[in-house]
Design an enzyme around this catalytic site. Structure first.
Site, mmCIF file in Angstrom:
data_model
loop_
_atom_site.group_PDB
_atom_site.id
_atom_site.type_symbol
_atom_site.label_atom_id
_atom_site.label_comp_id
_atom_site.label_asym_id
_atom_site.label_seq_id
_atom_site.Cartn_x
_atom_site.Cartn_y
_atom_site.Cartn_z
ATOM 1 N N GLY A 104 0.793 -1.198 0.061
ATOM 2 C CA GLY A 104 -0.119 0.096 -0.045
ATOM 3 C C GLY A 104 0.907 1.311 -0.172
ATOM 4 O O GLY A 104 0.126 2.174 0.076
ATOM 5 N N SER A 133 -2.931 -2.374 -4.565
ATOM 6 C CA SER A 133 -3.736 -2.142 -3.078
ATOM 7 C C SER A 133 -4.797 -1.202 -3.209
ATOM 8 O O SER A 133 -4.393 -0.134 -4.104
ATOM 9 C CB SER A 133 -2.595 -1.732 -2.230
ATOM 10 N N THR A 183 -8.752 -8.508 1.463
ATOM 11 C CA THR A 183 -7.843 -8.680 2.706
ATOM 12 C C THR A 183 -8.761 -8.857 3.887
ATOM 13 O O THR A 183 -9.421 -7.553 4.372
ATOM 14 C CB THR A 183 -6.720 -7.681 2.534
ATOM 15 N N ARG A 291 3.325 -8.342 9.411
ATOM 16 C CA ARG A 291 2.969 -7.345 9.838
ATOM 17 C C ARG A 291 1.872 -6.838 10.843
ATOM 18 O O ARG A 291 1.657 -5.615 11.431
ATOM 19 C CB ARG A 291 2.771 -6.402 8.387
ATOM 20 N N ARG A 342 8.004 -7.492 0.021
ATOM 21 C CA ARG A 342 9.202 -6.516 0.476
ATOM 22 C C ARG A 342 10.063 -6.693 -0.730
ATOM 23 O O ARG A 342 10.824 -5.674 -1.302
ATOM 24 C CB ARG A 342 9.611 -7.028 1.514
#
Ligand code: FNR
Length: 390
Positions: A104, A133, A183, A291, A342
Site C-alpha cells: 500500500g 492495493s 484482505t 506485519r 518486500r
C-alpha cells in the site's frame, strides 16, 4: 533489445554476457543486498514502514526461516532441459506462478511519487501480475492502464461504508482488473513498534489515499472536495477504513462482483472451508508478511492445511518468500501462485520499474534453474513428496 529468454534461467546468461563487456549488474541479486540498498535510499519513515512488522517481528523472521526447514530432493536424468512454469489461473495462462502482492505504499517508494504505476509497468514487462492495493498514490484506473497484456488484480480493504465498497469494486471492474482480493487480516492495524517509534502512519498523513479521494461515493460524503480540505478527507478515510467482517458478510461480498473473488489472510483450514462454501474462487494463504499479528505460525506452515481444505480451488500464497527456491518450495507444498511483497518493493526503491523487473526476473531465474538442476521440469512435478523436511 534483448531477445525474450526461452527460459527464465537465461537471465543469468545475460548477466554473464554483460560481464564479458565489463558490465556488472546495476542492482543486487540477493535479498540481503536489496534490503540494505533500500534502507540506504528510502526516507527513514518509509523504510521503517516497509521493513517493519508486528511486535518483536518474530513471525516476520519465522516466515522466512520456515523455508529453510524444507529441502528439495534432487532427481537426475529426467530431461529437465525444457521447463514450463506456466500456470492456469481463472481461465488465463500466466507465464509463471509469481505475483506481486499488494503493497500500500508503493507510491512513497519512488522519488516521483508514482511507484504504483512503476510497478504496474514491471507487470507489463514480465507477465507477473500485480495485485494493486486499495492504498495507492495513483487512482486504480491509472495503475491498470500500465498493465499491458498482463492481468491485474485489485485488493480491497473493505470500508464500513458499503456503498463505497461497491463503488471501488465497480471501478476495478471498469478499469479491467481480473479479480478482487479481499484482505481480511487488516480491519485494524497490528502493533508495529518501528512505526510507533516514529509515530508514523502514512495514510493518516494523507499518503496513498488516491483511490478514496478519486471515488465519487467518497467525494459525495465530503462537504468540500479533498483538494480543498485534505484534512477532512483523511478524517473520513479514517472513519470508514477497517470493516471487521464476519462470515455473515460473505454473501454480500460475493454479490459485489462476478469477477474471481479471493479472500486474503487465511490460514485455518476451517476458514478455508467456509470461504469455499461461501462461493469464493480462490483463497490466499498469508499472514501479511508478519506485519499484523506477531507470535503466530509462519505462513508456510499453514499452507498444506489450506491447500487440503481448498480442495482444488486455487491457493495463492505469500509471506517470507525471499528467493526463487522459496517460490519452488511453496509451489511444491501446493500453492498455485506465489506472491512477494518486500522483495519487489525494495527493487522499486532502488530502480523504479527496472528495479522491480530485475527482482522479478532474478526470482524467476533462480526458481527455473533450481527446477532444471534438481530435475523438476514442470509445476505438476513439484509435489509435496519432492520436499524433505529437515
Ligand atoms: C503490505 N501488505 C499489504 N497487503 C494487503 O492486502 N494490502 C496492502 O495494502 C498491503 N500493504 C503492505 C505494505 C507493505 C509495506 C508491505 C511490506 C506489505 C502485505 C503484502 O500483501 C504481503 O502479504 C506481504 O508483504 C508478504 O510478505 P513479504 O513478501 O513482504 O515477506
Amino acid at each position: 533489445m534483448p531477445s525474450t529468454p526461452q527460459h527464465f534461467g537465461d537471465f543469468q546468461q545475460q548477466i554473464y554476457a554483460d560481464g564479458l563487456r565489463g558490465e556488472l549488474p546495476e542492482l543486487p541479486v540477493t535479498f540481503a543486498d536489496l534490503e540494505a540498498g533500500a534502507e540506504a535510499v528510502l526516507p527513514a519513515q518509509v523504510w521503517s514502514y516497509v521493513a517493519g512488522g508486528a511486535g518483536d517481528e518474530h513471525t516476520q523472521r519465522a516466515n522466512a526461516a520456515a523455508f529453510a526447514r524444507w529441502g528439495l530432493m534432487p532427481r537426475m536424468m529426467v530431461g529437465a532441459a525444457r521447463r514450463d512454469l506456466s500456470v492456469q489461473l481463472f481461465g488465463r495462462t500466466l507465464p509463471s506462478p509469481l505475483m506481486m502482492a499488494p503493497v500500500g505504499v508503493l507510491g512513497l517508494c519512488t522519488r516521483d511519487g508514482h511507484g504504483d504505476r512503476a510497478a504496474a509497468r514491471a507487470a507489463a514487462r514480465t507477465g507477473v501480475p500485480m495485485i494493486a492495493s486499495t492504498f495507492s498514490a495513483d487512482p486504480m484506473e491509472d495503475v491498470a492502464a500500465e498493465f499491458g497484456d498482463t492481468p491485474g488484480f485489485f485488493q480491497l480493504y473493505t470500508p464500513t461504508d458499503r456503498e463505497l465498497a461497491e463503488s471501488l469494486v465497480r471501478r476495478a471492474e471498469a478499469a479491467g482488473f481480473q479479480g478482487i482480493v479481499v484482505t481480511l487480516d487488516t480491519w485494524t492495524l497490528g502493533w508495529r513498534p518501528r512505526d510507533l517509534a516514529l509515530a508514523n502512519s502514512p495514510q493518516l498523513r494523507g499518503h496513498c489515499l488516491a483511490n478514496y479521494t478519486s471515488d465519487p461515493v467518497f467525494r459525495s460524503r465530503l462537504r468540500k472536495p479533498p483538494e480543498e480540505d485534505p484534512a477532512a478527507a483523511v478524517a473520513l478515510y479514517a472513519s470508514v477504513f477497517g470493516n471487521p467482517l464476519t462470515w455473515d458478510d460473505l454473501p454480500w461480498l460475493r454479490s459485489l462482483t462476478e469477477l474471481p473473488l479471493l479472500l486474503k489472510g487465511l490460514g485455518h483450514p476451517e476458514d478455508v472451508r467456509r470461504a469455499r462454501d461461501g462461493g469464493v474462487d480462490g483463497v490466499y494463504c498469508s499472514n501479511h508478511g508478519g506485519r499484523q499479528a506477531n507470535g503466530g505460525l509462519p505462513a508456510l506452515d499453514a499452507l498444506p492445511g489450506v491447500v487440503s481444505a481448498a480442495d482444488g480451488l486455487p491457493v495463492l500464497f505469500d509471506s517470507g518468500v525471499r528467493t526463487g527456491t522459496d517460490v519452488v518450495k511453496a509451489l511444491a507444498l501446493g500453492a498455485t501462485a506465489v506472491g512477494v511483497g518486500r522483495p519487489y518493493t525494495y527493487g522499486l526503491a532502488l530502480g523504479g520499474t527496472d528495479g522491480v523487473e530485475h527482482v522479478l526476473r532474478s526470482l524467476l531465474a533462480e526458481a527455473d534453474l533450481l527446477m532444471a538442476v534438481d530435475g523438476y521440469p514442470t509445476l505438476d512435478s513439484l509435489v509435496p513428496d519432492a520436499l524433505v523436511r529437515l
